[in-house]
Scaffold this active site. Structure first.
Site, short mmCIF file in Angstrom:
data_model
loop_
_atom_site.label_atom_id
_atom_site.label_comp_id
_atom_site.label_asym_id
_atom_site.label_seq_id
_atom_site.Cartn_x
_atom_site.Cartn_y
_atom_site.Cartn_z
N ASP A 40 0.82 -1.21 0.00
CA ASP A 40 0.00 0.00 0.00
C ASP A 40 0.86 1.27 0.00
O ASP A 40 1.93 1.29 0.59
CB ASP A 40 -0.91 0.02 1.24
CG ASP A 40 -2.01 -1.02 1.14
OD1 ASP A 40 -2.26 -1.50 0.01
OD2 ASP A 40 -2.61 -1.36 2.17
N TYR A 243 -7.17 4.17 -3.62
CA TYR A 243 -6.80 3.68 -2.29
C TYR A 243 -7.64 4.37 -1.20
O TYR A 243 -7.78 5.59 -1.20
CB TYR A 243 -5.31 3.92 -2.05
CG TYR A 243 -4.78 3.24 -0.82
CD1 TYR A 243 -5.01 1.89 -0.61
CD2 TYR A 243 -4.05 3.95 0.13
CE1 TYR A 243 -4.53 1.26 0.52
CE2 TYR A 243 -3.56 3.32 1.25
CZ TYR A 243 -3.81 1.98 1.44
OH TYR A 243 -3.33 1.37 2.57
#
Ligand SMILES: [Zn+2]
Ligand SMILES: [Zn+2]
Length: 640
Positions: A40, A243
């Site tokens: 991430d 995201y």
């Protein structure tokens, strides 16, 4: 993970057993391969990338970051790989080391004092504190009655009204005297002191961040924050949204063309440039607002709930770039003089939507609530658009048709929902998008707070925790936490030195912990533990303190309580003939020498209970009340 003490605070990491398989598979795959680390795109992800590289022994691995899983963005990132950002990794490590230092030192100190299992944490304890403080505000709240006076009249277009602004006799501007209100309600006319029309523009709310998404999903869809995050994760993994763990609401530079095209196809107009919104100081670089990956996709998701969440994200992101809504607002101020010759002010507003702009896309009235101080207590919708106030010159008069006195009551503050607590923590700069849902789960599991009808209530145990920590430990103080977060940002920016920052936290924490224990003045070796005694005749409970050495039978220090601390000047007399209250006392039921003293306290349900002895023999488990001053009788009376 474990942590060494000063001066270096070296963490040592261990692989969680259930991840061994994953690592074995990865280590086979990386042999002779070119490895791209695509965890991430935030501090937590950077840290994971570094750990993976470390465990697998990768030499100079490539790091790629993208905020959405679409073919174009992934290809672009892989074409330009970067290196792991060690300043980010370090800032994340310091944060974790600090979390561990707090947890490892404060939780045992609480257990030493109160017995049983306690947990304290850098983020979770401030969260409990907010809930406890709100609980106490509600408990202490006393409703006050006040009055509004509304004057009605007629214009060519219909009925208008004006509301009292207060008569200047009350410090908070509220009229609390019924007689005055009654006099004002019979005014026959008021003099206009101000009357003007103007256009008011209302900008759209920003695209979602993690916390505002959780908040909106809680209000509109009744989803708990944890559920919202699961659904968002699924949408992200399927490439539908960007995201979703982010604290920056702004969109990426590249989307303006796509947004404009989709908006115009639907008949909306954009502002022409990308609209920017304020960013919290604590926001991580590289974060962007949550947006659809493909703007032309009006619906997406595998399940009904995913589709609902997607629709909300899409609408809010698109709305953020549309033209402002425009209202024509007429504001009238007028003064009247009551029979007591006192001038009072009235005010009214007529607000008519002229051009809906972004509002055409949203449910009217819903979004404004998300960012309100207490977003789930919408004021009764004032229909200002129906107020037919006429245009009157300053100095002119308005004839009053009738007046109405409205009795009102001040209202207690609302309890937090999970989502509004997260919003508050974010505003205070405590915690991070990736951890909010986990923090809430922890403080509920530890029974410091409980969720009743989607509201967080503090438990007596939570109140006991905060009474113990507040004023003694810096980490439950929001101002201190913010200050430390700034130092952590300094580490990430390479301006501050890791060990110096950690050393300062550590010294302060150690001072606080050593000041927290009450040393036993009898043996001078062990700390005193808080106990709750119960009088079996009256059922009344009381606090007292006993030396931890008592369990081993090598100290009988015991003291009365004074305001939550041991009163060293009032030792409790133990009967000289009483047997040492140790595990050697035989169980009156089964005879086994396995009695253990449980120190009493407050149950999760809020009932205080006294200390008792429990038989640890298998298949017995009988419990007996403890009587601190008459130990000889202690293990005879069975707990009911
Ligand atoms: Zn002692
Ligand atoms: Zn027994």
């Amino acid at each position: 993970m474990s942590v060494e003490g000063p001066p270096d605070f070296i963490p040592s990491y261990q692989v969680i057993p259930r991840k061994h398989d994953t690592l074995r598979r990865l280590s086979r795959l990386v042999v002779g391969a070119e490895v791209y680390l695509a965890t991430d795109p935030d501090r937590e992800g950077e840290s994971i990338a570094w750990h993976v590289a470390d465990v697998l022994g990768l030499q100079a691995p490539k790091r790629v970051r993208f905020t959405e899983l679409s073919e174009a963005t992934v290809k672009a990132a892989v074409a330009k790989p970067e290196r792991i950002d060690m300043a980010l990794v370090e800032a994340q490590e310091v944060r974790r080391v600090w979390d561990r230092l707090v947890g490892y030192t404060v939780s045992p100190a609480l257990s030493r004092r109160y017995g049983g299992s306690w947990s304290a944490g850098r983020v979770q304890s401030p969260a409990v504190r907010l809930v406890v403080e709100r609980e106490r505000e509600i408990r202490d709240f006393q409703a006050a009655t006040y009055f509004n006076v509304r004057l009605y009249g007629q214009s060519a277009e219909g009925t208008w009204w004006l509301d009292l602004v207060g008569d200047g006799t009350q410090p908070d501007g509220r009229l609390t005297t019924r007689a005055v209100a009654d006099r004002l309600a019979v005014l026959e006319s008021v003099a206009v002191t101000h009357c003007a029309d103007e256009v008011e523009r209302e900008n759209p709310p920003p695209p979602f961040t993690t916390s505002s998404l959780q908040q909106a999903a809680s209000v509109e869809l009744k989803f708990a924050p944890e559920k919202t995050m699961e659904l968002a994760q699924a949408l992200y993994e399927h490439g539908h949204i960007t995201y979703h763990r982010t604290d920056n609401p702004n969109l990426g530079d590249g989307v303006l063309g796509a947004v404009t095209e989709v908006a115009e196809a639907l008949g909306f107009r954009c502002v022409g440039t990308l609209r920017q919104f304020p960013v919290p100081r604590s926001a991580q670089r590289g974060h962007l607002g949550i947006a659809p990956s493909a703007w032309e996709r009006h619906a997406a998701g595998e399940t009904a709930d995913e589709r609902k969440l997607y629709a909300m994200i899409w609408r809010r992101a698109l709305a953020s770039q549309l033209e402002a809504a425009a209202y024509l607002v007429r504001r009238v101020e007028a003064s009247g003089v009551d029979l007591g010759k006192r001038a009072v002010q009235f005010v009214g507003r007529r607000r008519v939507l002229q051009s809906p702009g972004w509002r055409a896309l949203m449910l009217p009235g819903v979004e404004a609530l998300y960012d309100a101080e207490d977003p789930e207590t919408p004021q009764a919708a004032e229909r200002d658009s129906d107020n037919a106030l006429p245009l009157v010159k300053k100095g002119g008069w308005l004839r009053v048709g009738r007046g109405e006195v409205e009795e009102k009551k001040t209202r207690a503050p609302q309890r937090y929902s999970e989502a509004s607590l997260i919003r508050r923590l974010e505003r205070e700069g405590v915690g991070r998008p990736a951890t909010y849902a986990e923090i809430l789960r922890r403080i509920r599991n530890a029974e410091y707070v409980e969720l009743k009808r989607r509201r967080l209530h503090a438990t007596p145990r939570g109140e006991q925790l905060i009474d113990a920590l507040a004023g003694r430990f810096g980490f439950v103080d929001l101002a201190y936490t913010r200050e430390v977060e700034e130092q952590l940002d300094g580490i990430a920016a390479g301006e501050k030195q890791r060990n110096a920052v950690l050393g300062a936290f550590y010294d302060r924490l150690m001072d606080e912990v050593s000041g927290f224990d009450f040393g036993c003045p009898v043996c001078r070796k062990r700390p005193l533990r808080h106990m709750v005694g119960a009088d079996r005749e009256t059922g009344a409970t009381y606090d007292y303190w006993v030396c931890l050495g008592e369990r081993k039978g090598d100290c009988d220090g015991a003291f009365a309580d004074k305001d939550g601390s041991p009163d060293i000047d009032r030792p409790l007399e133990r009967r000289a003939s009483a047997p040492a209250p140790s595990s050697g006392t035989p169980c009156p039921k089964c005879g086994a020498a396995k009695l253990r003293l449980i120190p009493g306290g407050v149950s999760a349900g809020g009932k205080r209970y006294g200390a008792f002895w429990r038989c640890d023999a298998p298949r017995c488990g009988e419990k007996f009340w403890d009587k601190p001053n008459t130990r000889a009788n202690a293990p005879k009376e069975v707990v009911k």
